[in-house]
Design an enzyme around this catalytic site. Structure first.
Site, PDB file in Angstrom:
ATOM      1  N   ARG A  90       0.825  -1.205   0.000  1.00 24.38           N
ATOM      2  CA  ARG A  90       0.000   0.000   0.000  1.00 24.38           C
ATOM      3  C   ARG A  90       0.861   1.259   0.000  1.00 24.38           C
ATOM      4  O   ARG A  90       0.508   2.271  -0.617  1.00 24.38           O
ATOM      5  CB  ARG A  90      -0.915  -0.032   1.225  1.00 24.38           C
ATOM      6  CG  ARG A  90      -1.961   1.055   1.263  1.00 24.38           C
ATOM      7  CD  ARG A  90      -3.074   0.684   2.240  1.00 24.38           C
ATOM      8  NE  ARG A  90      -3.972   1.807   2.469  1.00 24.38           N
ATOM      9  CZ  ARG A  90      -4.029   2.515   3.588  1.00 24.38           C
ATOM     10  NH1 ARG A  90      -3.221   2.217   4.595  1.00 24.38           N
ATOM     11  NH2 ARG A  90      -4.880   3.504   3.719  1.00 24.38           N
TER      12      ARG A  90
ATOM     13  N   PRO B  27      -7.268   7.352  -4.264  1.00 23.99           N
ATOM     14  CA  PRO B  27      -8.670   6.925  -4.203  1.00 23.99           C
ATOM     15  C   PRO B  27      -9.117   6.671  -2.769  1.00 23.99           C
ATOM     16  O   PRO B  27      -8.368   6.132  -1.958  1.00 23.99           O
ATOM     17  CB  PRO B  27      -8.676   5.624  -5.023  1.00 23.99           C
ATOM     18  CG  PRO B  27      -7.493   5.747  -5.934  1.00 23.99           C
ATOM     19  CD  PRO B  27      -6.458   6.485  -5.141  1.00 23.99           C
TER      20      PRO B  27
ATOM     21  N   ASN C  49      -3.781   8.964   4.512  1.00 22.32           N
ATOM     22  CA  ASN C  49      -2.581   8.341   5.073  1.00 22.32           C
ATOM     23  C   ASN C  49      -2.478   8.418   6.589  1.00 22.32           C
ATOM     24  O   ASN C  49      -1.946   7.511   7.227  1.00 22.32           O
ATOM     25  CB  ASN C  49      -1.329   8.996   4.472  1.00 22.32           C
ATOM     26  CG  ASN C  49      -1.207   8.768   2.976  1.00 22.32           C
ATOM     27  OD1 ASN C  49      -1.666   7.752   2.461  1.00 22.32           O
ATOM     28  ND2 ASN C  49      -0.588   9.709   2.276  1.00 22.32           N
TER      29      ASN C  49
ATOM     30  N   ASP D  95       8.147   8.451  -6.282  1.00 20.76           N
ATOM     31  CA  ASP D  95       9.350   9.210  -5.928  1.00 20.76           C
ATOM     32  C   ASP D  95       9.673   9.172  -4.437  1.00 20.76           C
ATOM     33  O   ASP D  95      10.493   9.945  -3.944  1.00 20.76           O
ATOM     34  CB  ASP D  95       9.191  10.668  -6.373  1.00 20.76           C
ATOM     35  CG  ASP D  95       8.090  11.392  -5.601  1.00 20.76           C
ATOM     36  OD1 ASP D  95       7.265  10.711  -4.941  1.00 20.76           O
ATOM     37  OD2 ASP D  95       8.053  12.639  -5.643  1.00 20.76           O
TER      38      ASP D  95
ATOM     39  N   VAL E 151       0.899  10.039  -6.092  1.00 22.05           N
ATOM     40  CA  VAL E 151       1.154  11.444  -5.752  1.00 22.05           C
ATOM     41  C   VAL E 151       2.561  11.819  -6.229  1.00 22.05           C
ATOM     42  O   VAL E 151       3.549  11.266  -5.748  1.00 22.05           O
ATOM     43  CB  VAL E 151       1.040  11.678  -4.236  1.00 22.05           C
ATOM     44  CG1 VAL E 151       1.204  13.156  -3.915  1.00 22.05           C
ATOM     45  CG2 VAL E 151      -0.299  11.157  -3.715  1.00 22.05           C
TER      46      VAL E 151
ATOM     47  N   HIS F 222       0.304   4.252  -2.606  1.00 20.22           N
ATOM     48  CA  HIS F 222       0.010   5.630  -2.188  1.00 20.22           C
ATOM     49  C   HIS F 222       1.133   6.583  -2.577  1.00 20.22           C
ATOM     50  O   HIS F 222       0.902   7.784  -2.741  1.00 20.22           O
ATOM     51  CB  HIS F 222      -0.243   5.682  -0.679  1.00 20.22           C
ATOM     52  CG  HIS F 222      -1.625   5.231  -0.287  1.00 20.22           C
ATOM     53  ND1 HIS F 222      -2.354   5.820   0.714  1.00 20.22           N
ATOM     54  CD2 HIS F 222      -2.416   4.244  -0.793  1.00 20.22           C
ATOM     55  CE1 HIS F 222      -3.527   5.220   0.821  1.00 20.22           C
ATOM     56  NE2 HIS F 222      -3.590   4.255  -0.077  1.00 20.22           N
TER      57      HIS F 222
ATOM     58  N   HIS G 253      -6.302  -6.147  -2.197  1.00 15.41           N
ATOM     59  CA  HIS G 253      -7.103  -6.277  -0.978  1.00 15.41           C
ATOM     60  C   HIS G 253      -7.389  -7.737  -0.658  1.00 15.41           C
ATOM     61  O   HIS G 253      -8.234  -8.029   0.181  1.00 15.41           O
ATOM     62  CB  HIS G 253      -8.411  -5.492  -1.109  1.00 15.41           C
ATOM     63  CG  HIS G 253      -8.228  -4.012  -1.002  1.00 15.41           C
ATOM     64  ND1 HIS G 253      -9.234  -3.100  -1.239  1.00 15.41           N
ATOM     65  CD2 HIS G 253      -7.134  -3.268  -0.665  1.00 15.41           C
ATOM     66  CE1 HIS G 253      -8.774  -1.870  -1.064  1.00 15.41           C
ATOM     67  NE2 HIS G 253      -7.498  -1.951  -0.728  1.00 15.41           N
ATOM     68  N   THR G 254      -6.684  -8.629  -1.299  1.00 16.71           N
ATOM     69  CA  THR G 254      -6.762 -10.042  -0.943  1.00 16.71           C
ATOM     70  C   THR G 254      -5.959 -10.339   0.315  1.00 16.71           C
ATOM     71  O   THR G 254      -6.038 -11.438   0.852  1.00 16.71           O
ATOM     72  CB  THR G 254      -6.263 -10.930  -2.108  1.00 16.71           C
ATOM     73  OG1 THR G 254      -6.445 -12.302  -1.754  1.00 16.71           O
ATOM     74  CG2 THR G 254      -4.779 -10.705  -2.394  1.00 16.71           C
TER      75      THR G 254
ATOM     76  N   THR H 231      -9.069 -15.911   3.310  1.00 10.50           N
ATOM     77  CA  THR H 231      -7.621 -16.158   3.459  1.00 10.50           C
ATOM     78  C   THR H 231      -6.937 -14.807   3.655  1.00 10.50           C
ATOM     79  O   THR H 231      -6.339 -14.259   2.727  1.00 10.50           O
ATOM     80  CB  THR H 231      -7.042 -16.879   2.213  1.00 10.50           C
ATOM     81  OG1 THR H 231      -7.436 -16.162   1.032  1.00 10.50           O
ATOM     82  CG2 THR H 231      -7.531 -18.319   2.112  1.00 10.50           C
TER      83      THR H 231
END
Length: 331
Positions: free
Chosen positions: A63, A165, A96, A75, A71, A67, A195-196, A250
């Site tokens: 993640r 998002p 965040n 970088d 943006v 994220h 998101h698994t 799982t």
């Protein structure tokens, strides 16, 4: 006119120079082969060690990369603390703050790399490598990460607030945010498949449980048995920070169960379930494909991670190679 021999010689010289000095913006899986050849194994070892004590860390590191890339491109701007020239950290942006994590693991990786090959590997590349290690060590696909990013000199808190998002947004809005960074609908569905694994706090989906869109009733797309479980985990008067598995089947394994869950209305976040439950959406057929074919999901996920990792990288002489991922050099 150039003779055939001279032309051939010039072409050869150009080819050699291209190999020695790759064009700006061009990432390569062999970027560190001569300067830090063990970079991948150092990162993988650190992620593996972190997973032993924290089952969530793989999802958290993946993640962070996501994220970051949305943006200012990939970088490592998300890693910068507030201070000095950084007047507003992305860490404190709404998507965040009190949510993203894993910075200690990134710092550990950076320390190991600085010991092994000082001043060589960027923090932005660490995020890309850590995401791949996190996925593959959790049962997901492995891939050759493209490398050669440099670290940004600014943070963009306002950009983080507007570009990342949100779990409360419509599918149309999320699709638009992906499109803004050059990612298409297949990328959206494939990357949502991350998101698994991982967890989400009650506050990011509780609006679905009791009074959805002001109706006084739960979100009708929620499976009734799953709804009862979530209402128990996240009572109206309870803590908004209670963690819930994004994939109830799982939760720590990277597989395609995220998509099979959507087919039975067990998507945790509103933005998850909307991929399948939005009438007429082009995302429905993609969800069906990934639910029925894990290999197709893995293949698409790898390509989408590479696509995402290619969002506006700094290369060549742009940016810098931070010695401490939390702050700019010299600050």
């Amino acid at each position: 006119m150039l003779s055939a021999i001279n032309y051939s010689l010039l072409a050869t010289i150009f080819l050699v120079l291209t190999l020695i000095f790759p064009s700006e913006g061009q990432l390569s899986s062999t970027f560190y082969s001569s300067t830090c050849s063990n970079v991948s194994s150092i990162v993988r070892s650190a992620v593996q060690q972190a997973l032993q004590s924290d089952s969530r860390i793989g999802a958290s590191l993946s993640r962070l990369h996501f994220h970051d890339c949305f943006v200012n491109g990939c970088d490592a701007s998300i890693l910068l603390d507030q201070g000095g020239n950084i007047t507003q950290s992305e860490k404190n942006a709404a998507p965040n703050v009190n949510s993203i994590r894993g910075f200690d693991v990134v710092d550990n990786i950076k320390s190991s790399l600085e010991s092994s090959c000082p001043g060589v590997v960027s923090c932005a590349d660490i995020l890309a490598l850590a995401a791949e290690s996190s996925v593959s060590l959790s049962g997901g696909p492995s891939w050759n990460v493209l490398l050669g990013r440099r670290d940004g000199l600014t943070a963009n808190q306002a950009g983080a607030n507007s570009s990342i998002p949100s779990p409360f947004e419509s599918l149309a809005n999320v699709t638009s945010k992906f499109s803004a960074v050059g990612l298409d609908t297949t990328d959206l569905v494939a990357l949502s498949g991350a998101h698994t694994f991982g967890r989400a706090q009650c506050q990011f989906f509780s609006q679905r449980l009791f009074n959805f869109s002001g109706t006084g009733s739960p979100d009708p797309t929620l499976n009734s048995t799953y709804l009862a479980t979530l209402q128990q985990n996240c009572p109206q008067s309870g803590s908004g920070s209670t963690l819930n598995n994004l994939d109830p089947s799982t939760p720590d394994t990277f597989d395609n169960n995220y998509f099979t869950n959507l087919l039975i209305n067990q998507g945790l976040l509103q933005t998850d379930q909307e991929l399948f439950s939005s009438n007429g959406s082009s995302t429905i057929s993609i969800v069906n494909n990934f639910a029925n074919n894990q290999s197709a999901f893995f293949e698409a996920f790898v390509q989408s991670m590479i696509n995402m990792g290619n969002i506006s990288p700094l290369t060549g002489s742009q940016g810098e190679i931070r010695t401490d991922c939390k702050k700019l050099n010299g600050s």
